[in-house]
Every structure is written in C-alpha cells, then in structure tokens.
Design a protein around this motif. Structure first.
Motif, PDB file in Angstrom:
ATOM      1  N   CYS A 139       0.825  -1.418  -0.049  1.00  0.00           N
ATOM      2  CA  CYS A 139       0.004  -0.139  -0.061  1.00  0.00           C
ATOM      3  C   CYS A 139       0.690   1.305   0.176  1.00  0.00           C
ATOM      4  N   ILE A 140       0.515   2.311  -0.657  1.00  0.00           N
ATOM      5  CA  ILE A 140       1.142   3.635  -0.617  1.00  0.00           C
ATOM      6  C   ILE A 140       0.916   4.524   0.431  1.00  0.00           C
ATOM      7  N   LEU A 141       1.659   4.536   1.383  1.00  0.00           N
ATOM      8  CA  LEU A 141       1.554   5.516   2.493  1.00  0.00           C
ATOM      9  C   LEU A 141       2.585   6.495   2.744  1.00  0.00           C
ATOM     10  N   GLN A 142       2.180   7.735   3.330  1.00  0.00           N
ATOM     11  CA  GLN A 142       2.927   8.807   3.647  1.00  0.00           C
ATOM     12  C   GLN A 142       3.767   8.279   4.609  1.00  0.00           C
TER      13      GLN A 142
ATOM     14  N   GLU B   5       9.828   5.739   7.696  1.00  0.00           N
ATOM     15  CA  GLU B   5       8.746   4.781   8.465  1.00  0.00           C
ATOM     16  C   GLU B   5       7.358   5.274   7.994  1.00  0.00           C
ATOM     17  N   PRO B   6       6.337   4.186   7.862  1.00  0.00           N
ATOM     18  CA  PRO B   6       5.092   4.637   7.450  1.00  0.00           C
ATOM     19  C   PRO B   6       4.226   5.258   8.520  1.00  0.00           C
TER      20      PRO B   6
ATOM     21  N   ASN C  36       4.666   0.525   0.644  1.00  0.00           N
ATOM     22  CA  ASN C  36       5.287   1.483  -0.092  1.00  0.00           C
ATOM     23  C   ASN C  36       5.293   2.834   0.309  1.00  0.00           C
ATOM     24  N   THR C  37       6.303   3.052   1.102  1.00  0.00           N
ATOM     25  CA  THR C  37       6.391   4.291   2.329  1.00  0.00           C
ATOM     26  C   THR C  37       6.934   5.522   1.295  1.00  0.00           C
TER      27      THR C  37
ATOM     28  N   ARG D 113      14.571   6.659   1.324  1.00  0.00           N
ATOM     29  CA  ARG D 113      14.110   5.206   2.193  1.00  0.00           C
ATOM     30  C   ARG D 113      15.045   5.119   3.203  1.00  0.00           C
ATOM     31  N   LYS D 114      16.318   5.337   3.118  1.00  0.00           N
ATOM     32  CA  LYS D 114      17.528   5.020   4.298  1.00  0.00           C
ATOM     33  C   LYS D 114      18.485   6.116   4.125  1.00  0.00           C
TER      34      LYS D 114
END
Length: 451
Positions: free
Chosen positions: A366-369, A397-398, A423-424, A434-435
């Motif tokens: 899922c696409i999350l902020q 982190e989501p 999918n954050t 992402r990191k």
C-alpha cells in the motif's frame, strides 16, 4: 549464524556417542567458564556419564572439560571493560562453542562496541600552603606534631588528584622527664602439683603455683611511677588428673543415603562411627574420614524436555468471504505455528500453545505517507578487532491510517496489527528517500589475536 539460531542449539537431540572410554565424570558443566564442577568419579564410561546431558567429563587430567550435550554456542560473556578510562574506546564480548560434534562456523563469535567511561580525562590540582604546626602530641619527653595542606590551588578536574601527601609529621621534644610505670615481667613456670593424680573424695584439690616480678620495668621513684596492678602470685587447681586413655576405633561402613539421582550417574553416601571402641579419658579420636562417597549408576537416560522451534512466518492477512481487503479498513486474520521438538526419554512437553492467531489490516504494497525516524543507536564495531567502523541510520517509516487498533465483540480488546511492508514515501533527506546511513571509525580499538 544469528543469535536466534544459536538459542535453538540447546534443543538438539542427544547424539550417537562414539565407542565409550574411561573418563572423569562431573555432575555439572559450567558453560560460563567451560569448566567441570561437582566431581563424581574417575574411570567412568563416557556413555554412562552422558546419560545425563547436564553432566561434563574430562578425558585426562590435562584435557579441557567437555559437555555431554550436543554442540551449541554459549551465551555471550559480559562486556569487558572499556579499552581506555576516558574519552571514547571500545569493549568486547565473546561466546564459545561447547558440546559434542562441533558448532557451525559463526563469524560473530566476537562482538565489539564503542564505550565512554568518562567524557573528560583527569587533570591534577595544586596544593595550598602548609598550615601552622600543631601542638606536641605528649606533655613529657618526645612526641610528634603535624601540619596540613589542601588540594585546592587549583582544584583538580575530572577525577584528578594532587600528587603527594596532605599531612606532614615531625618530631618534638618537651624537655620534660616522664614517670616510668611498673609493668610485670613474665610468669615463672608452674610449680609441680602436690599430687600425681586426683583423689576423688579427698576434699580440697591440690594446686599449682607460679610467680612474677614487677621489673619490666620497675616503677620510677622520681617522678614517682605507678606500681604493677594485680597480684604477683597465680594458682590453678590440679583437678582432672587423667585416667588411662582409650583410643577410638572405627565401626563398619553403613549406607547413609540412596543414590543422589534417579537417572544417569550419581553419588551414594556412606558413613561409619568412631565406636569400636569409642575414645575415653582423653584417648585419641579415630583417624581418617567418617564419610565417603561411592558411584551409583541407574543405567537410565535422563529426560530431555521439549523446546519450541522458531515461529513460522505469519500467513497472509485474509478474511473469509472477502477476497480483497488489501489497503482497506476491513480487518482480516492470520496465524503462525511452531513445533515442540527434541522431546525424548519422558521429558516434558513444551509449555504454551503451538498456534497463534491475530487480527490484521493488509498493508503490503500500500502507498503510505512516511516520516523519518530518529537516528538509531550506533551498531557494533566491524570487524570486531583492529581497524573498524560503526554505523547508524534513519529510516522512512510509514504513517499508518487512523484505523481502530483493538477489536470489539467476541474478541473484545484484542490488538489489530498492520501486516506487510507498505510502499512508504518520505520527502528526500540528504538525497535519499528510504534510508540515510552514517559511518564513523571506532576509536581506541583492540588488536586482533589468535583466541
């Protein structure tokens, strides 16, 4: 190998032992020091000693102690002291392979991490001026006087000190003569008793006498000293003159306890009494020990309790009658299982349940902020010796939807979990989405050795 895998090693089945040979058997294998404790007996067959997997043995006097259980990695030792006493250094811990058969190779048997015992290093201070001398410690003849100084010019910092002593002592003379008080010399030897044996009905008991003189030293006359306190004569009764002594003798050995164990090798205690005859009239006690241990062999293998395997992965989050709950507010259900392994010889079954069920929201893909996490703690120093470095990181982190996180109805107050990796999306940080990772050298590391 991971730490989780090493924890499972304690659950392995007893291995098929090689052809037995005589060993020194011990009732405890100490996996903290790799040593044998609670000696049982020499020249016990290895197979009999290892009927109890908690036991250990030595193949010869100079051999290391070996555990009866199958090979596994020990628990981590405590962290050693920091390599420096101030500012940043490193500390290490180890674990070792004990048991039969050999452990799988593990490059993480040594770990190193950064440490700071003190944020600053000690700085010494300076002494103040000496105080005036004190009065003399006596009122006649020679004594001592003292003077002091303080560590405050300047004050030491960060645990520092002032080198040297804060106290100085010197001799002083009052020019006065002290009186000499009398003190007793040593007692003379006891005079012979007036009888060689005690007459039971003779009335008063005979006595020994001894004397001493007030000459060690005698009291002075000018100035006058005190005389010796107490009496110059001492006496004691000549009672309890001996009859003929009778030396003690040991009676027969008798079993004092049953075998100390119900499985494997144990100890049986035996005792004897000093009553054949008993010592009388100051006769000598029996020589030797009153107790001895003998080995007893039950011939039975000790129970091996079951151990849980690792939990399986959670099954996919689903809901009966609803094919598609992904990225929705509809709660589903998932489960995971584990097995009770290695139970043998009547050992206990694992405590707890083999299956876990939980409620879940399907968030995989899922696409999350997202939001950036704080910096993690610094990692271990790698490699663990010599020149090494450490890392820390921040993760995207989501931010999960504001769904209910507990159930109602039959499963009231049960927690609901978000399952799967979404999918954050985070704003770019240092060019990353992402990191973000940071590296630094470990300071004051320890050299590598062959251990």
């Amino acid at each position: 190998m991971t730490v989780q895998l090493s924890l499972l090693a304690s659950c392995f089945l007893a291995m098929h032992l090689p052809v037995s040979e005589g060993v020194s058997c011990y009732g405890t294998f100490d996996d903290r020091a790799g040593s044998c404790l609670d000696f049982i007996s020499d020249d016990v067959m290895e197979e009999d000693c290892c009927l109890n997997l908690k036991y250990g043995f030595k193949r010869s006097t100079d051999s290391p102690c070996e555990a009866c259980y199958p090979a596994e990695w020990s628990a981590w030792s405590p962290w050693q002291g920091c390599s420096v006493t101030c500012l940043e250094g490193v500390q290490q811990r180890r674990r070792r392979c004990y048991g039969q058969g050999g452990c799988e190779e593990d490059p993480t048997a040594l770990e190193t991490r950064s440490c700071v015992q003190q944020d600053c290093c000690p700085q010494n201070g300076g002494w103040s001026s000496w105080s005036p001398w004190s009065a003399c410690s006596v009122t006649c003849e020679q004594g001592t006087m003292q003077r002091w100084r303080e560590c405050k010019s300047p004050l030491p910092k960060c645990g520092g000190t002032c080198p040297g002593s804060n106290l100085e002592t010197a001799a002083c003379d009052t020019k006065q003569v002290c009186p000499t008080h009398g003190s007793w010399g040593n007692w003379d030897a006891w005079r012979d008793c007036s009888a060689t044996c005690f007459q039971e009905h003779s009335g008063a008991a005979p006595v020994n006498l001894r004397y001493r003189q007030c000459n060690n030293p005698p009291p002075s006359s000018n100035p006058p000293g005190d005389p010796c306190p107490g009496s110059a004569q001492d006496q004691k009764a000549c009672s309890g003159l001996p009859n003929c002594p009778v030396d003690g003798g040991w009676g027969a050995w008798k079993k004092d306890s049953e075998c100390s164990v119900t499985c494997g090798i144990g100890i049986e205690k035996n005792r004897r009494e000093c009553n054949n005859p008993a010592p009388q009239h100051n006769g000598r006690d029996c020589e030797g020990t009153q107790f001895k241990n003998t080995v007893c062999n039950t011939g039975l293998h000790c129970p091996i309790d079951g151990c849980w395997s690792e939990w399986s992965e959670w099954t996919e989050c689903m809901r009966a009658g609803r094919d598609k709950i992904k990225c929705t507010k509809t709660a589903g259900q998932q489960n995971r299982v584990r097995n009770c392994e290695r139970r043998d010889h009547g050992g206990m079954y694992c405590k707890g349940l083999p299956t876990e069920v939980r409620q879940c929201y399907h968030s995989k893909g899922c696409i999350l902020q997202g939001t950036w996490s704080d910096w993690s703690d610094w990692s271990l120093c790698l490699p663990p010796c010599g020149k090494s470095e450490k890392t820390r990181q921040r993760l995207c982190e989501p931010i999960y939807p504001n769904y209910s996180i507990s159930t109602t109805g039959i499963l009231k107050n049960a927690s609901i979990f978000f399952w799967g990796t979404p999918n954050t999306q985070c704003d770019a940080l240092e060019g990353q989405r992402r990191k973000v990772e940071e590296k630094a050298d470990c300071l004051n590391t320890l050299p590598c050795d062959s251990d």
